[in-house]
Motif scaffolding. Structure first.
Motif, PDB file in Angstrom:
ATOM      1  N   VAL A  30       0.859  -1.180   0.000  1.00  0.00           N
ATOM      2  CA  VAL A  30       0.000   0.000   0.000  1.00  0.00           C
ATOM      3  C   VAL A  30       0.898   1.233   0.000  1.00  0.00           C
ATOM      4  CG1 VAL A  30      -1.748   1.282   1.253  1.00  0.00           C
ATOM      5  CG2 VAL A  30      -1.813  -1.212   1.241  1.00  0.00           C
ATOM      6  N   LYS A  32       0.755   5.515  -0.108  1.00  0.00           N
ATOM      7  CA  LYS A  32      -0.030   6.751  -0.048  1.00  0.00           C
ATOM      8  C   LYS A  32       0.616   7.783  -0.964  1.00  0.00           C
ATOM      9  CE  LYS A  32      -2.254   6.412   4.356  1.00  0.00           C
ATOM     10  NZ  LYS A  32      -2.700   7.164   5.517  1.00  0.00           N
ATOM     11  N   ARG A  38      -4.625   6.763  -2.247  1.00  0.00           N
ATOM     12  CA  ARG A  38      -3.873   5.585  -1.833  1.00  0.00           C
ATOM     13  C   ARG A  38      -3.929   4.552  -2.949  1.00  0.00           C
ATOM     14  NH1 ARG A  38      -5.384   1.316   2.860  1.00  0.00           N
ATOM     15  NH2 ARG A  38      -6.917   0.643   1.368  1.00  0.00           N
ATOM     16  N   GLU A  40      -2.974   0.464  -3.924  1.00  0.00           N
ATOM     17  CA  GLU A  40      -2.617  -0.854  -3.388  1.00  0.00           C
ATOM     18  C   GLU A  40      -2.345  -1.801  -4.557  1.00  0.00           C
ATOM     19  OE1 GLU A  40      -4.509  -4.531  -0.784  1.00  0.00           O
ATOM     20  OE2 GLU A  40      -5.589  -2.642  -0.928  1.00  0.00           O
TER      21      GLU A  40
END
Length: 94
Positions: A30, A32, A38, A40
């Motif tokens: 993940v 940011k 965000r 993933e």
């Protein structure tokens, strides 16, 4: 005579079936980008060790050649083969 809710009275399958063994594995990262954005990235490995699972043997006494023979691999409902599957995923949350 008592009959179970699945209409199986126990005489159709007198022996316990073969065991089912499966190991799934997931790797993910993940990141940011901003405070609200965000990303993933993931990789899912289904049946990671590629272990075969077989259906129970046939106990059909009318066909002696097939009695007790195990020749069909179990295929999970969400797949078209029983072997190892790898799927990649990308998810963006904003």
């Amino acid at each position: 005579m008592l009959i179970a809710s699945d209409t199986n009275d126990g005489r159709n399958s007198p022996l316990p079936g073969l065991s089912y063994w499966d190991a799934d594995f997931r790797l993910g990262k993940v990141t940011k980008i901003t405070e609200k954005l965000r990303v993933e990235l993931s990789a899912d490995f289904l049946n990671v060790f590629n272990h075969p699972n077989f259906l129970d043997p046939s106990f059909d006494t009318t066909n002696p050649a097939a009695f007790g023979v195990i020749n069909t691999q179990l295929v999970p409902a969400d797949r078209i083969q029983g072997s190892r599957w790898i799927q990649m995923g990308l998810r963006v949350d904003f």
